[in-house]
Design a protein around this motif. Structure first.
Motif, PDB file in Angstrom:
ATOM      1  N   SER A  98       0.805  -1.223   0.000  1.00 59.61           N
ATOM      2  CA  SER A  98       0.000   0.000   0.000  1.00 59.61           C
ATOM      3  C   SER A  98       0.837   1.272   0.000  1.00 59.61           C
ATOM      4  CB  SER A  98      -0.936   0.022   1.216  1.00 59.61           C
ATOM      5  OG  SER A  98      -1.922  -0.964   1.136  1.00 59.61           O
ATOM      6  N   MET A  99       1.914   1.304   0.769  1.00 60.76           N
ATOM      7  CA  MET A  99       2.693   2.523   0.896  1.00 60.76           C
ATOM      8  C   MET A  99       3.487   2.820  -0.366  1.00 60.76           C
ATOM      9  SD  MET A  99       3.938   2.324   4.871  1.00 60.76           S
ATOM     10  CE  MET A  99       4.407   4.046   5.006  1.00 60.76           C
ATOM     11  N   SER A 102       0.750   3.992  -3.131  1.00 59.88           N
ATOM     12  CA  SER A 102       0.148   5.284  -2.813  1.00 59.88           C
ATOM     13  C   SER A 102       0.945   6.428  -3.421  1.00 59.88           C
ATOM     14  CB  SER A 102       0.054   5.474  -1.293  1.00 59.88           C
ATOM     15  OG  SER A 102       1.350   5.596  -0.714  1.00 59.88           O
ATOM     16  N   GLU A 103       2.193   6.165  -3.788  1.00 64.98           N
ATOM     17  CA  GLU A 103       3.063   7.199  -4.354  1.00 64.98           C
ATOM     18  C   GLU A 103       3.416   6.942  -5.813  1.00 64.98           C
ATOM     19  OE1 GLU A 103       6.487   7.405  -1.859  1.00 64.98           O
ATOM     20  OE2 GLU A 103       5.400   8.262  -0.159  1.00 64.98           O
ATOM     21  N   THR A 155      -6.152   0.692   4.708  1.00 65.74           N
ATOM     22  CA  THR A 155      -6.564   2.042   5.087  1.00 65.74           C
ATOM     23  C   THR A 155      -5.968   2.518   6.409  1.00 65.74           C
ATOM     24  OG1 THR A 155      -8.582   1.144   6.096  1.00 65.74           O
ATOM     25  CG2 THR A 155      -8.731   1.889   3.820  1.00 65.74           C
ATOM     26  N   LYS A 158      -2.933   5.061   6.369  1.00 64.48           N
ATOM     27  CA  LYS A 158      -3.065   6.476   6.048  1.00 64.48           C
ATOM     28  C   LYS A 158      -3.680   7.242   7.216  1.00 64.48           C
ATOM     29  CE  LYS A 158      -4.727   9.577   2.427  1.00 64.48           C
ATOM     30  NZ  LYS A 158      -5.461   9.662   1.143  1.00 64.48           N
ATOM     31  N   LYS A 160      -5.560  10.397   9.254  1.00 65.97           N
ATOM     32  CA  LYS A 160      -6.727  11.217   8.933  1.00 65.97           C
ATOM     33  C   LYS A 160      -6.436  12.679   9.289  1.00 65.97           C
ATOM     34  CE  LYS A 160     -10.153   7.542   9.682  1.00 65.97           C
ATOM     35  NZ  LYS A 160      -9.156   6.459   9.789  1.00 65.97           N
ATOM     36  N   GLY A 170      -3.064  10.156  13.589  1.00 63.14           N
ATOM     37  CA  GLY A 170      -2.335   8.999  13.106  1.00 63.14           C
ATOM     38  C   GLY A 170      -2.176   7.958  14.190  1.00 63.14           C
ATOM     39  N   ASN A 184       2.586   6.634  11.320  1.00 63.34           N
ATOM     40  CA  ASN A 184       2.229   6.706   9.900  1.00 63.34           C
ATOM     41  C   ASN A 184       2.136   8.149   9.410  1.00 63.34           C
ATOM     42  OD1 ASN A 184      -0.067   7.444  11.280  1.00 63.34           O
ATOM     43  ND2 ASN A 184      -1.408   5.922  10.331  1.00 63.34           N
ATOM     44  N   MET A 189       3.337  15.208   4.946  1.00 61.69           N
ATOM     45  CA  MET A 189       2.007  15.548   5.458  1.00 61.69           C
ATOM     46  C   MET A 189       2.102  16.614   6.545  1.00 61.69           C
ATOM     47  SD  MET A 189      -0.892  13.129   7.245  1.00 61.69           S
ATOM     48  CE  MET A 189      -1.562  12.527   5.689  1.00 61.69           C
ATOM     49  N   TYR A 242       9.420   9.629   8.412  1.00 61.29           N
ATOM     50  CA  TYR A 242       8.190   9.428   9.184  1.00 61.29           C
ATOM     51  C   TYR A 242       8.433   9.861  10.627  1.00 61.29           C
ATOM     52  CZ  TYR A 242       5.752   7.068   5.430  1.00 61.29           C
ATOM     53  OH  TYR A 242       5.119   6.816   4.237  1.00 61.29           O
TER      54      TYR A 242
END
Length: 286
Positions: A98-99, A102-103, A155, A158, A160, A170, A184, A189, A242
């Motif tokens: 996923s990570m 996502s990019e 999900t 990621k 919110k 997170g 995360n 972000m 991170y």
């Protein structure tokens, strides 16, 4: 020479890792096999995603990455093969990449369909190895699977962002070998939402109002006598960019790591609140 990496939750006590390596070498005697990790927490998809994202780019283009975490085939857990960023991944469709996706958009994705010829309770050995070796010999993904347009995204990876754009919600994504807590929440972000505002990082009862870029920045002008900071808690953006909560020079055998000393574990909530100008002053990002 083909580079093939292995990322699993098998551990090293049992025969599984050795059997997989032996099967690869039986087909590709010149293959270079590299262990990324076999100590993933059992069935931990978020941990797998973090480790893969931060390791695969170090390998040459064309490397094939076998991912054996929660790999048992089911109607809800298909087997897939993907080409992403000139690398190949053979893995379950469970969100473990996923990570990465996502990019970076995958070039090609297929659902592996050779299972009608292979019945197994050890798919990493009997399916993933065969697919990886096929790719290494120059095989096209569409020969071993049908093209797909979507894969599962985890999900929980990621964070919110609240509607007012003044809080990131997170959590702890990974606990490393030193007991440090990786969240995360990425630097990107943090900067996009924070917009240079003052902030407070909250995790359980612990607060952080400064984020460092290196562990030893906490010592400041006392760098020559840094031992006085041993055991101090700190927040920093780690080498993967991170947010990490750590204990300076933690020693798991005596002092303990951040996970133990801060009383936090995988999935525990970590938030960042950004403050307006009329709120109490906090130290800015280093």
């Amino acid at each position: 020479m083909s580079f093939i990496t292995l990322t699993t939750d098998f551990g090293t006590k049992d025969h599984f890792v050795g059997a997989v390596k032996g099967a690869i070498l039986s087909q590709l005697p010149d293959a270079k096999i590299v262990d990324i990790s076999h100590e993933i927490s059992p069935f931990n998809i978020a941990e797998t995603a973090y480790i893969l994202k931060n390791s695969y780019k170090s390998f040459p283009k064309g490397t094939i990455h076998i991912v054996g975490v929660d790999s048992e085939l089911s109607d809800d857990n298909k087997h897939i093969a993907l080409e992403i960023d000139n690398h190949f991944f053979v893995c379950p469709d469970n969100g473990s990449i996923s990570m990465i996706v996502s990019e970076i958009q995958p070039t090609k994705m297929v659902e592996i369909n050779i299972h009608d010829r292979i019945e197994t309770s050890f798919p990493v050995l009997d399916v993933f190895v065969n697919v990886a070796c096929f790719i290494a010999r120059g095989g096209n993904l569409t020969v071993i699977g049908k093209e797909i347009k979507e894969i599962k995204i985890n999900t929980e990876i990621k964070p919110k962002i609240n509607e007012l754009q003044n809080q990131i919600i997170g959590g702890v994504l990974y606990v490393d070998n030193f007991g440090n807590l990786i969240t995360n929440i990425s630097r990107k972000m943090f900067q996009e939402i924070g917009k240079n505002r003052k902030f407070t990082v909250s995790a359980s009862k612990h607060k952080f109002t400064k984020i460092f870029n290196k562990y030893n920045e906490i010592t400041g002008e006392y760098g020559t006598n840094s031992t006085i900071f041993d055991g101090e808690k700190l927040a920093l953006f780690n080498s993967a960019d991170y947010l990490e909560l750590a204990i300076f020079r933690s020693n798991l055998k005596s002092l303990g790591g951040a996970s133990t000393l801060l009383g936090l574990k995988y999935r525990d909530r970590v938030t960042i609140d950004f403050h307006s100008e009329n709120e109490p002053e906090f130290s800015p990002l280093q």
